[in-house]
Design a protein around this motif. Sequence first.
Motif, PDB file in Angstrom:
ATOM      1  N   ASN A 262       0.531 -18.852 -23.832  1.00 46.18           N
ATOM      2  CA  ASN A 262      -0.392 -18.020 -24.605  1.00 46.18           C
ATOM      3  C   ASN A 262      -1.793 -18.299 -24.078  1.00 46.18           C
ATOM      4  O   ASN A 262      -2.332 -19.384 -24.281  1.00 46.18           O
ATOM      5  N   ILE A 263      -2.377 -17.311 -23.396  1.00 41.75           N
ATOM      6  CA  ILE A 263      -3.682 -17.493 -22.766  1.00 41.75           C
ATOM      7  C   ILE A 263      -4.651 -16.507 -23.405  1.00 41.75           C
ATOM      8  O   ILE A 263      -4.525 -15.292 -23.225  1.00 41.75           O
ATOM      9  N   TYR A 264      -5.556 -17.033 -24.201  1.00 36.65           N
ATOM     10  CA  TYR A 264      -6.511 -16.218 -24.952  1.00 36.65           C
ATOM     11  C   TYR A 264      -5.807 -15.122 -25.753  1.00 36.65           C
ATOM     12  O   TYR A 264      -6.230 -13.967 -25.782  1.00 36.65           O
ATOM     13  N   GLY A 265      -4.705 -15.501 -26.391  1.00 39.56           N
ATOM     14  CA  GLY A 265      -4.009 -14.590 -27.290  1.00 39.56           C
ATOM     15  C   GLY A 265      -3.018 -13.663 -26.624  1.00 39.56           C
ATOM     16  O   GLY A 265      -2.305 -12.927 -27.318  1.00 39.56           O
ATOM     17  N   ASN A 266      -2.948 -13.667 -25.306  1.00 40.19           N
ATOM     18  CA  ASN A 266      -2.004 -12.823 -24.583  1.00 40.19           C
ATOM     19  C   ASN A 266      -0.845 -13.651 -24.038  1.00 40.19           C
ATOM     20  O   ASN A 266      -1.044 -14.802 -23.625  1.00 40.19           O
ATOM     21  N   SER A 267       0.332 -13.069 -24.019  1.00 37.93           N
ATOM     22  CA  SER A 267       1.522 -13.776 -23.561  1.00 37.93           C
ATOM     23  C   SER A 267       1.744 -13.564 -22.067  1.00 37.93           C
ATOM     24  O   SER A 267       1.641 -12.449 -21.557  1.00 37.93           O
ATOM     25  N   TYR A 268       2.060 -14.682 -21.390  1.00 39.24           N
ATOM     26  CA  TYR A 268       2.415 -14.648 -19.974  1.00 39.24           C
ATOM     27  C   TYR A 268       3.638 -15.541 -19.792  1.00 39.24           C
ATOM     28  O   TYR A 268       3.870 -16.474 -20.577  1.00 39.24           O
ATOM     29  N   TYR A 269       4.411 -15.252 -18.738  1.00 40.97           N
ATOM     30  CA  TYR A 269       5.675 -15.945 -18.550  1.00 40.97           C
ATOM     31  C   TYR A 269       5.793 -16.413 -17.095  1.00 40.97           C
ATOM     32  O   TYR A 269       5.610 -15.629 -16.160  1.00 40.97           O
ATOM     33  N   LEU A 270       6.104 -17.700 -16.933  1.00 37.86           N
ATOM     34  CA  LEU A 270       6.267 -18.293 -15.608  1.00 37.86           C
ATOM     35  C   LEU A 270       7.733 -18.668 -15.419  1.00 37.86           C
ATOM     36  O   LEU A 270       8.314 -19.391 -16.242  1.00 37.86           O
ATOM     37  N   LYS A 271       8.326 -18.180 -14.344  1.00 37.23           N
ATOM     38  CA  LYS A 271       9.745 -18.426 -14.081  1.00 37.23           C
ATOM     39  C   LYS A 271      10.015 -19.918 -13.946  1.00 37.23           C
ATOM     40  O   LYS A 271       9.177 -20.676 -13.433  1.00 37.23           O
ATOM     41  N   SER A 272      11.180 -20.353 -14.421  1.00 37.40           N
ATOM     42  CA  SER A 272      11.549 -21.762 -14.313  1.00 37.40           C
ATOM     43  C   SER A 272      11.661 -22.158 -12.851  1.00 37.40           C
ATOM     44  O   SER A 272      11.950 -21.328 -11.986  1.00 37.40           O
ATOM     45  N   CYS A 273      11.455 -23.431 -12.590  1.00 34.14           N
ATOM     46  CA  CYS A 273      11.352 -23.913 -11.218  1.00 34.14           C
ATOM     47  C   CYS A 273      11.945 -25.312 -11.133  1.00 34.14           C
ATOM     48  O   CYS A 273      12.048 -26.025 -12.144  1.00 34.14           O
ATOM     49  N   GLU A 274      12.322 -25.711  -9.926  1.00 30.98           N
ATOM     50  CA  GLU A 274      12.899 -27.044  -9.714  1.00 30.98           C
ATOM     51  C   GLU A 274      11.913 -28.173  -9.961  1.00 30.98           C
ATOM     52  O   GLU A 274      12.301 -29.329 -10.085  1.00 30.98           O
ATOM     53  N   TYR A 275      10.620 -27.838 -10.055  1.00 36.91           N
ATOM     54  CA  TYR A 275       9.596 -28.867 -10.229  1.00 36.91           C
ATOM     55  C   TYR A 275       8.714 -28.541 -11.426  1.00 36.91           C
ATOM     56  O   TYR A 275       8.377 -27.375 -11.657  1.00 36.91           O
ATOM     57  N   THR A 276       8.361 -29.576 -12.166  1.00 36.33           N
ATOM     58  CA  THR A 276       7.297 -29.478 -13.163  1.00 36.33           C
ATOM     59  C   THR A 276       6.100 -30.245 -12.637  1.00 36.33           C
ATOM     60  O   THR A 276       6.229 -31.411 -12.254  1.00 36.33           O
ATOM     61  N   MET A 277       4.934 -29.598 -12.630  1.00 36.89           N
ATOM     62  CA  MET A 277       3.730 -30.192 -12.056  1.00 36.89           C
ATOM     63  C   MET A 277       2.802 -30.695 -13.153  1.00 36.89           C
ATOM     64  O   MET A 277       2.663 -30.081 -14.220  1.00 36.89           O
ATOM     65  N   PHE A 278       2.158 -31.826 -12.858  1.00 33.36           N
ATOM     66  CA  PHE A 278       1.244 -32.465 -13.812  1.00 33.36           C
ATOM     67  C   PHE A 278      -0.102 -32.730 -13.140  1.00 33.36           C
ATOM     68  O   PHE A 278      -0.146 -33.213 -12.007  1.00 33.36           O
ATOM     69  N   ILE A 279      -1.174 -32.471 -13.849  1.00 32.38           N
ATOM     70  CA  ILE A 279      -2.495 -32.867 -13.389  1.00 32.38           C
ATOM     71  C   ILE A 279      -2.743 -34.290 -13.879  1.00 32.38           C
ATOM     72  O   ILE A 279      -2.391 -34.649 -14.999  1.00 32.38           O
ATOM     73  N   TYR A 280      -3.357 -35.114 -13.019  1.00 29.65           N
ATOM     74  CA  TYR A 280      -3.441 -36.540 -13.325  1.00 29.65           C
ATOM     75  C   TYR A 280      -4.739 -37.116 -12.772  1.00 29.65           C
ATOM     76  O   TYR A 280      -5.443 -36.474 -11.992  1.00 29.65           O
ATOM     77  N   ASP A 281      -5.040 -38.343 -13.159  1.00 26.39           N
ATOM     78  CA  ASP A 281      -6.157 -39.144 -12.666  1.00 26.39           C
ATOM     79  C   ASP A 281      -7.497 -38.517 -13.039  1.00 26.39           C
ATOM     80  O   ASP A 281      -8.061 -37.714 -12.302  1.00 26.39           O
ATOM     81  N   PHE A 282      -8.016 -38.936 -14.179  1.00 27.28           N
ATOM     82  CA  PHE A 282      -9.237 -38.339 -14.717  1.00 27.28           C
ATOM     83  C   PHE A 282     -10.459 -39.230 -14.528  1.00 27.28           C
ATOM     84  O   PHE A 282     -11.431 -39.141 -15.287  1.00 27.28           O
ATOM     85  N   GLY A 283     -10.423 -40.069 -13.495  1.00 28.72           N
ATOM     86  CA  GLY A 283     -11.516 -41.004 -13.258  1.00 28.72           C
ATOM     87  C   GLY A 283     -12.828 -40.352 -12.869  1.00 28.72           C
ATOM     88  O   GLY A 283     -13.900 -40.931 -13.072  1.00 28.72           O
ATOM     89  N   PHE A 284     -12.772 -39.132 -12.302  1.00 26.31           N
ATOM     90  CA  PHE A 284     -13.986 -38.419 -11.916  1.00 26.31           C
ATOM     91  C   PHE A 284     -14.294 -37.269 -12.872  1.00 26.31           C
ATOM     92  O   PHE A 284     -15.191 -36.469 -12.593  1.00 26.31           O
ATOM     93  N   ALA A 285     -13.568 -37.178 -13.971  1.00 30.09           N
ATOM     94  CA  ALA A 285     -13.743 -36.068 -14.902  1.00 30.09           C
ATOM     95  C   ALA A 285     -15.094 -36.153 -15.615  1.00 30.09           C
ATOM     96  O   ALA A 285     -15.631 -37.228 -15.858  1.00 30.09           O
ATOM     97  N   LYS A 286     -15.627 -34.983 -15.909  1.00 26.69           N
ATOM     98  CA  LYS A 286     -16.883 -34.852 -16.652  1.00 26.69           C
ATOM     99  C   LYS A 286     -16.686 -33.850 -17.782  1.00 26.69           C
ATOM    100  O   LYS A 286     -15.809 -32.991 -17.733  1.00 26.69           O
ATOM    101  N   LYS A 287     -17.534 -33.955 -18.787  1.00 28.59           N
ATOM    102  CA  LYS A 287     -17.481 -32.978 -19.866  1.00 28.59           C
ATOM    103  C   LYS A 287     -17.838 -31.589 -19.309  1.00 28.59           C
ATOM    104  O   LYS A 287     -18.794 -31.444 -18.548  1.00 28.59           O
ATOM    105  N   LEU A 288     -17.071 -30.601 -19.691  1.00 29.34           N
ATOM    106  CA  LEU A 288     -17.303 -29.237 -19.227  1.00 29.34           C
ATOM    107  C   LEU A 288     -18.711 -28.764 -19.558  1.00 29.34           C
ATOM    108  O   LEU A 288     -19.383 -28.131 -18.728  1.00 29.34           O
TER     109      LEU A 288
END
Length: 400
Positions: A262-288
């Motif tokens: 659900n992206i800004y109230g609209n529905s979108y669908y992503l086909k299943s896949c052999e891999y699930t991806m994760f974003i990681y390592d927030f050591g350089f992250a800043k407040k938006l």
Amino acid sequence: MSQSYIYNTNNISKKNNFSNSINSKLIDTYDKSNIKIPELLIKYFKNKNLKYNLKQRIFYYNHILERLKNISNNQCLVEYDINSKKSNNNKGYSINDTIFLTKKFGSISKYGYIYITAIRKEIGKFPIASKIMINNSVNLFEANTNLKITDKIVKTMCSRHFILTYKVIMCDKITNKNLPDIVVNKKYYVLLNELARGDLKQLCSNKLFLKNDNILYNVFIQIILSISTFHHLGYVHGDCHWGNFLYQINYGINKNSYHHYNIYGNSYYLKSCEYTMFIYDFGFAKKLISSNISTIEADYVRLINAFKNKNIEPKSWISVDNNLPSDSVGFFVKLFKNSIYENTFAKNNNAMFLENLTNNTIIPILLNAPNNIFVNKLPPKATIINKKPYYINKKILIKN
């Protein structure tokens, strides 16, 4: 930001792509001692088709959290002998004689070491991963961000694109003996995290992975959605290299099943896949709110050279074959990059810019992926994997 701190990983064996498997010998030990293993836990390991869906990940998280409940947040590493003929390094590190950091793995960074980790008398051979980091304000921010995301986003099933964090352990003793070199003579943190199989850099050394266009489109879209989710939590990542996107392997994929977003109230669908991806390592992250617009854009485009071959992009990061990935994948991500930089949205408000960028640039490009990989209308006879959609909007903003 340069990539100079990421060292060469050609010497890392493909066998270092770890997973958490059942320890049949330990089950036999339990049976002989009449110790009952929860039936749901056995089902978790034996049913690979469900093991890494979000509901099962949360189930296993709760199980491991219970196993770690007696581990205090103030502990230090102690060196121990692994006593394994298979190990090149016969020394590991333990915490409270319960947690055992066995082998360093993943892409190598000078900012943190990750170890595949065992827990005493746990039927999963390697149930968690431990990240060792120096005790400083940057790493404290990363640790706290991991805990917030675990509690407010993953456990509430708002997103599947983050690794769960169990605990953050702090050692305030300084020693120059028997420690990983990164924390010798320093205070440090140990993050106890959900185990991933490896990172995108390792995947991109695999020709079979690079030859499968459908998987490459899917993985790229997952990465973009994970970055977008992180932005909508209120942060800019600032370090989106391929060592900071992790993966787990999914088994028994239903080719006509989809993940619902659900992206800004609209529905979108992503086909299943052999891999699930994760974003990681927030050591350089800043407040938006305090970041430049250019850093928001940079998060989305930094990984482009991991999806282009050397024939169309000499600076491609792929070294195993000059013809991989395919030209079609390369042109797709090139169009994505150009569209990010060619947007004309007002840049005086980060949140409004992000909303416009998401709805008017990112989503339209992703919808152009072939073979119904990412769609706004569910194909005939398709099934939805997650009953609760994954959210990307202002409502998932993490407030301090």
